[in-house]
Design a protein around this motif. Sequence first.
Motif, PDB file in Angstrom:
ATOM      1  N   THR A  57      46.064 105.167  73.587  1.00  0.00           N
ATOM      2  CA  THR A  57      45.829 104.133  74.526  1.00  0.00           C
ATOM      3  C   THR A  57      45.726 102.606  73.696  1.00  0.00           C
ATOM      4  O   THR A  57      45.642 101.644  74.201  1.00  0.00           O
ATOM      5  N   ASN A  58      45.588 102.710  72.445  1.00  0.00           N
ATOM      6  CA  ASN A  58      45.378 101.775  71.491  1.00  0.00           C
ATOM      7  C   ASN A  58      46.607 101.586  70.805  1.00  0.00           C
ATOM      8  O   ASN A  58      47.458 102.408  70.474  1.00  0.00           O
ATOM      9  N   ASP A  59      46.741 100.295  69.924  1.00  0.00           N
ATOM     10  CA  ASP A  59      47.826 100.114  69.023  1.00  0.00           C
ATOM     11  C   ASP A  59      47.648 100.394  67.676  1.00  0.00           C
ATOM     12  O   ASP A  59      46.635 100.173  66.890  1.00  0.00           O
ATOM     13  N   PHE A  60      48.420 101.477  67.515  1.00  0.00           N
ATOM     14  CA  PHE A  60      48.217 101.891  65.718  1.00  0.00           C
ATOM     15  C   PHE A  60      49.569 101.751  64.953  1.00  0.00           C
ATOM     16  O   PHE A  60      49.534 101.522  63.788  1.00  0.00           O
ATOM     17  N   SER A  61      50.659 100.791  65.533  1.00  0.00           N
ATOM     18  CA  SER A  61      51.630 100.601  64.860  1.00  0.00           C
ATOM     19  C   SER A  61      51.344  99.414  63.911  1.00  0.00           C
ATOM     20  O   SER A  61      51.738  98.916  62.841  1.00  0.00           O
ATOM     21  N   LEU A  62      50.195  98.531  64.818  1.00  0.00           N
ATOM     22  CA  LEU A  62      49.936  97.362  63.765  1.00  0.00           C
ATOM     23  C   LEU A  62      48.828  97.505  63.086  1.00  0.00           C
ATOM     24  O   LEU A  62      47.972  96.614  62.563  1.00  0.00           O
ATOM     25  N   LEU A  63      47.980  98.698  63.034  1.00  0.00           N
ATOM     26  CA  LEU A  63      46.731  99.071  62.492  1.00  0.00           C
ATOM     27  C   LEU A  63      46.725  98.698  61.038  1.00  0.00           C
ATOM     28  O   LEU A  63      47.497  99.229  60.368  1.00  0.00           O
ATOM     29  N   GLY A  64      45.836  97.863  60.655  1.00  0.00           N
ATOM     30  CA  GLY A  64      45.715  97.632  59.034  1.00  0.00           C
ATOM     31  C   GLY A  64      44.871  98.406  58.512  1.00  0.00           C
ATOM     32  O   GLY A  64      44.066  99.197  59.113  1.00  0.00           O
TER      33      GLY A  64
END
Length: 314
Positions: free
Chosen positions: A43-50
């Motif tokens: 459900t959350n954004d992992f492509s932009l996870l730093g």
Amino acid sequence: MAADDNRRMTTSSALDGAAPLPHWGLIRAQGDDAASFLHSQLTNDFSLLGTAEARLAGYCSAKGRLLASFIGWKRSGDDILLACSADLLAATQKRLSMFVLRAKCKLSDASPQWRLLGLTGPSAQAWLGSAAPSTVWGKTTHEGADVVRLPDVDGTARFLWAAPLDVTPPALPALDEAAWRVSEVKSGVARIEAATVDQFVPQMLNYEVLGGVDFKKGCYPGQEVVARSQYRGTIKRRSFLFSSSAALQAGQEVFHDADPSQPAGLVVNAASPLALVELKLTALEGGTVHVGSADGPALIREELPYLLPVADAA
């Protein structure tokens, strides 16, 4: 000492040191496509996870019901760890693996090779020093371990510490596991357990309030149901904090005294004397709520540490 004072002692002044977390496990995702694969499933954004942040996220069925929940973070661009409830790790890993297909991503159970601890209080702050993440869900690496900042409880900072077994744990006072579990419940951040799989859409657990749902990230299993619940104003159930003199456990049904024929909610997580309970909003309009049956042990509503949308706060 009053009951309220007992609760404060359990969840505030006693919170200092390091506690074992046997009820948590770790799934490891490795490979060039690890981030993009998890991005397409959660459900959350992992492509932009730093690498300096973590994510609260859910894994849903096609009907938008949560099959698991995670705290996830990147160790590097192709190496991601997902902390989840240990009692559903194997089933969750197996299900996720079914959808890897041609993606360059390998999922494994990292629990046997890693140690998880809950750190909190002045001793944890002193050990971390300037390396302590300053914001909730911030992540750092300190003395060979990954450290994620969790939501505070009663103004006390809490951290998730994760490291391979060959990394020496911090020399902090031993914290009772039961006290840590109470702090987890009191934080209001729900964890899906085996007893509550496939019961809730994310909003029932307040996940969108806590940053666990990204409504701009695109498709994932159940995304249409989750989005429809959000934008059509169909959220009729939320999770609230309660206390009880009875020993509660996840999966127990909760009843309203005015409607003994059907449950009004479900215990999500429990650690005596507290429980996080998913409940119909109408059950808060009057009367009392009880666990097990309409004449079972009473639940006393406590204050959540965060605000819900005004229309849902009741």
